[in-house]
Write a protein that holds these residues in place. Structure first.
Motif, PDB file in Angstrom:
ATOM      1  N   PRO A  44      62.285-111.105 -17.131  1.00  0.00           N
ATOM      2  CA  PRO A  44      61.737-110.041 -16.276  1.00  0.00           C
ATOM      3  C   PRO A  44      60.213-110.132 -16.230  1.00  0.00           C
ATOM      4  CG  PRO A  44      63.327-109.163 -17.859  1.00  0.00           C
ATOM      5  CD  PRO A  44      63.051-110.576 -18.269  1.00  0.00           C
ATOM      6  N   ILE A  45      59.636-109.855 -15.070  1.00  0.00           N
ATOM      7  CA  ILE A  45      58.180-109.841 -14.924  1.00  0.00           C
ATOM      8  C   ILE A  45      57.678-108.488 -15.417  1.00  0.00           C
ATOM      9  CG2 ILE A  45      56.246-109.972 -13.309  1.00  0.00           C
ATOM     10  CD1 ILE A  45      58.002-111.754 -11.536  1.00  0.00           C
ATOM     11  N   GLU A  46      56.965-108.496 -16.539  1.00  0.00           N
ATOM     12  CA  GLU A  46      56.518-107.249 -17.158  1.00  0.00           C
ATOM     13  C   GLU A  46      55.040-106.976 -16.933  1.00  0.00           C
ATOM     14  OE1 GLU A  46      57.712-107.683 -21.223  1.00  0.00           O
ATOM     15  OE2 GLU A  46      59.776-107.025 -20.796  1.00  0.00           O
ATOM     16  N   GLN A  47      54.288-107.978 -16.480  1.00  0.00           N
ATOM     17  CA  GLN A  47      52.866-107.795 -16.211  1.00  0.00           C
ATOM     18  C   GLN A  47      52.472-108.651 -15.014  1.00  0.00           C
ATOM     19  OE1 GLN A  47      50.868-105.632 -17.683  1.00  0.00           O
ATOM     20  NE2 GLN A  47      52.311-105.000 -19.276  1.00  0.00           N
ATOM     21  N   ILE A  48      51.478-108.187 -14.263  1.00  0.00           N
ATOM     22  CA  ILE A  48      50.866-108.972 -13.200  1.00  0.00           C
ATOM     23  C   ILE A  48      49.463-109.342 -13.657  1.00  0.00           C
ATOM     24  CG2 ILE A  48      50.102-108.990 -10.786  1.00  0.00           C
ATOM     25  CD1 ILE A  48      52.241-106.860 -10.232  1.00  0.00           C
ATOM     26  N   TYR A  49      49.069-110.599 -13.457  1.00  0.00           N
ATOM     27  CA  TYR A  49      47.783-111.098 -13.927  1.00  0.00           C
ATOM     28  C   TYR A  49      46.925-111.544 -12.735  1.00  0.00           C
ATOM     29  CZ  TYR A  49      50.430-111.405 -18.269  1.00  0.00           C
ATOM     30  OH  TYR A  49      51.230-111.115 -19.352  1.00  0.00           O
ATOM     31  N   PHE A  50      45.689-111.051 -12.683  1.00  0.00           N
ATOM     32  CA  PHE A  50      44.711-111.461 -11.684  1.00  0.00           C
ATOM     33  C   PHE A  50      43.591-112.211 -12.412  1.00  0.00           C
ATOM     34  CE2 PHE A  50      46.813-107.826  -9.796  1.00  0.00           C
ATOM     35  CZ  PHE A  50      46.985-108.199  -8.459  1.00  0.00           C
ATOM     36  N   PRO A  51      43.648-113.547 -12.458  1.00  0.00           N
ATOM     37  CA  PRO A  51      42.615-114.302 -13.192  1.00  0.00           C
ATOM     38  C   PRO A  51      41.223-114.090 -12.610  1.00  0.00           C
ATOM     39  CG  PRO A  51      44.503-115.690 -12.659  1.00  0.00           C
ATOM     40  CD  PRO A  51      44.659-114.432 -11.865  1.00  0.00           C
ATOM     41  N   GLU A  52      40.259-113.958 -13.501  1.00  0.00           N
ATOM     42  CA  GLU A  52      38.853-113.951 -13.103  1.00  0.00           C
ATOM     43  C   GLU A  52      38.208-115.290 -13.433  1.00  0.00           C
ATOM     44  OE1 GLU A  52      37.025-109.671 -13.037  1.00  0.00           O
ATOM     45  OE2 GLU A  52      37.589-110.140 -15.097  1.00  0.00           O
ATOM     46  N   SER A  53      38.773-115.984 -14.403  1.00  0.00           N
ATOM     47  CA  SER A  53      38.328-117.330 -14.775  1.00  0.00           C
ATOM     48  C   SER A  53      39.501-118.028 -15.442  1.00  0.00           C
ATOM     49  CB  SER A  53      37.118-117.267 -15.717  1.00  0.00           C
ATOM     50  OG  SER A  53      37.448-116.574 -16.909  1.00  0.00           O
ATOM     51  N   GLY A  54      39.367-119.343 -15.624  1.00  0.00           N
ATOM     52  CA  GLY A  54      40.461-120.096 -16.223  1.00  0.00           C
ATOM     53  C   GLY A  54      41.480-120.537 -15.177  1.00  0.00           C
ATOM     54  N   THR A  55      42.552-121.159 -15.649  1.00  0.00           N
ATOM     55  CA  THR A  55      43.571-121.709 -14.758  1.00  0.00           C
ATOM     56  C   THR A  55      44.965-121.439 -15.314  1.00  0.00           C
ATOM     57  OG1 THR A  55      42.074-123.501 -14.123  1.00  0.00           O
ATOM     58  CG2 THR A  55      44.381-123.796 -13.598  1.00  0.00           C
ATOM     59  N   ILE A  56      45.873-121.057 -14.424  1.00  0.00           N
ATOM     60  CA  ILE A  56      47.280-120.850 -14.765  1.00  0.00           C
ATOM     61  C   ILE A  56      48.111-121.832 -13.952  1.00  0.00           C
ATOM     62  CG2 ILE A  56      49.226-119.234 -14.675  1.00  0.00           C
ATOM     63  CD1 ILE A  56      47.153-116.950 -14.898  1.00  0.00           C
ATOM     64  N   ALA A  57      49.062-122.477 -14.607  1.00  0.00           N
ATOM     65  CA  ALA A  57      49.974-123.394 -13.916  1.00  0.00           C
ATOM     66  C   ALA A  57      51.347-122.752 -13.804  1.00  0.00           C
ATOM     67  CB  ALA A  57      50.080-124.724 -14.671  1.00  0.00           C
TER      68      ALA A  57
END
Length: 280
Positions: A44-57
């Motif tokens: 289940p998706i429990e959080q939404i993330y809005f990156p300000e820096s860094g990288t998500i794959a």
């Protein structure tokens, strides 16, 4: 309590102040630690993330245990945002590849603001289009181009989202990006070093030569970069982004938010430490 008024995430920054104000009280600034798994495929998706820096794959897990990257995002995107359409399970695994920070919000809180604001709904629509474009282009590139050209493309995508020419990527991360064995990664890296597109390859750290790496990459890199930048540019956001938010709905009429108010879970991401976000 202070809340952010200016943010480093391009999606949130595109929102008019009144619409961003619907989200600001519920955003928490967190650290994105390298190799932290934000959500696993099927969970289940429990959080939404809005990156300000860094990288998500975003990683696709195949039935036979193999994994392959389908997209990378930085401050132009978000992870878990499709849960705004309703409770859902993640179709893929989201892994932090380069350390950074992000603004985090629960799906229920985001859904409440999403329901009230046409501007937020427009941002979600625009970003979904950009992400689908990346998925489609990656699928075509994987079918048509060499591992060397695809490696160069992925390295450039990551370079575009961080500062500096040193990319903190392990062999395992490179293997996941390409969907190949580590022996193949070793061979590809050796070829890129021979062309001096990669100037060094120390353990867990790759130094790139951007002009040479662009020469080694397939045409997909420039096409994808230009297309995504155009979609999430301020001009691309303009048509409906300034529409005023609709009137707030009473809490009692918002079952998702009511559930959160009764018992909001204290979810903590493995490898990610959080703190209340503060304005600049």
């Amino acid at each position: 309590m202070e809340h952010p008024t200016r943010v480093g995430n391009r999606l949130l920054a595109a929102l008019p102040p009144a619409d961003f104000g619907l989200l600001a009280p519920h955003l928490r600034k967190i650290s994105l630690e390298r190799d932290a798994v934000l959500v696993r495929s099927g969970d289940p998706i429990e959080q939404i993330y809005f990156p300000e820096s860094g990288t998500i794959a975003f990683i696709m897990d195949m039935p036979n245990g193999q994994t392959v990257a389908t997209a990378v995002i930085g401050n132009e995107g978000a992870a878990g945002i499709l849960s705004a359409l309703g409770p859902s399970r993640s179709p893929m695994t989201a892994v932090v590849r380069v350390t950074g920070t992000a603004l985090q919000i629960s799906p229920a809180r985001f859904h409440a603001a999403f329901s009230q604001s046409r501007a937020i709904r427009h941002v979600v629509q625009i970003y979904t289009r950009a992400l689908l474009a990346q998925f489609q282009h990656v699928a075509a590139c994987n079918a048509l181009h060499s591992a060397e050209a695809r490696m160069a493309r992925w390295l450039l995508h990551i370079r575009d989202r961080i500062d500096g020419d040193f990319l903190p990527l392990t062999q395992e991360a490179l293997s996941e990006l390409l969907g190949v064995r580590r022996t193949t990664v070793t061979h590809v890296v050796r070829k890129l070093r021979a062309s001096r597109a990669i100037r060094s390859n120390r353990r867990g750290l790759i130094e790139i030569d951007r002009p040479r790496l662009e020469a080694a990459a397939c045409e997909c890199y420039e096409a994808m970069r230009s297309r995504i930048d155009r979609i999430v540019s301020p001009e691309g956001m303009k048509p409906r982004i300034h529409a005023p938010p609709v009137h707030k709905i009473p809490r009692a009429q918002d079952p998702l938010l009511a559930q959160v108010d009764e018992a909001e879970p204290d979810t903590r991401t493995q490898g990610a430490t959080s703190e209340r976000s503060r304005g600049d």
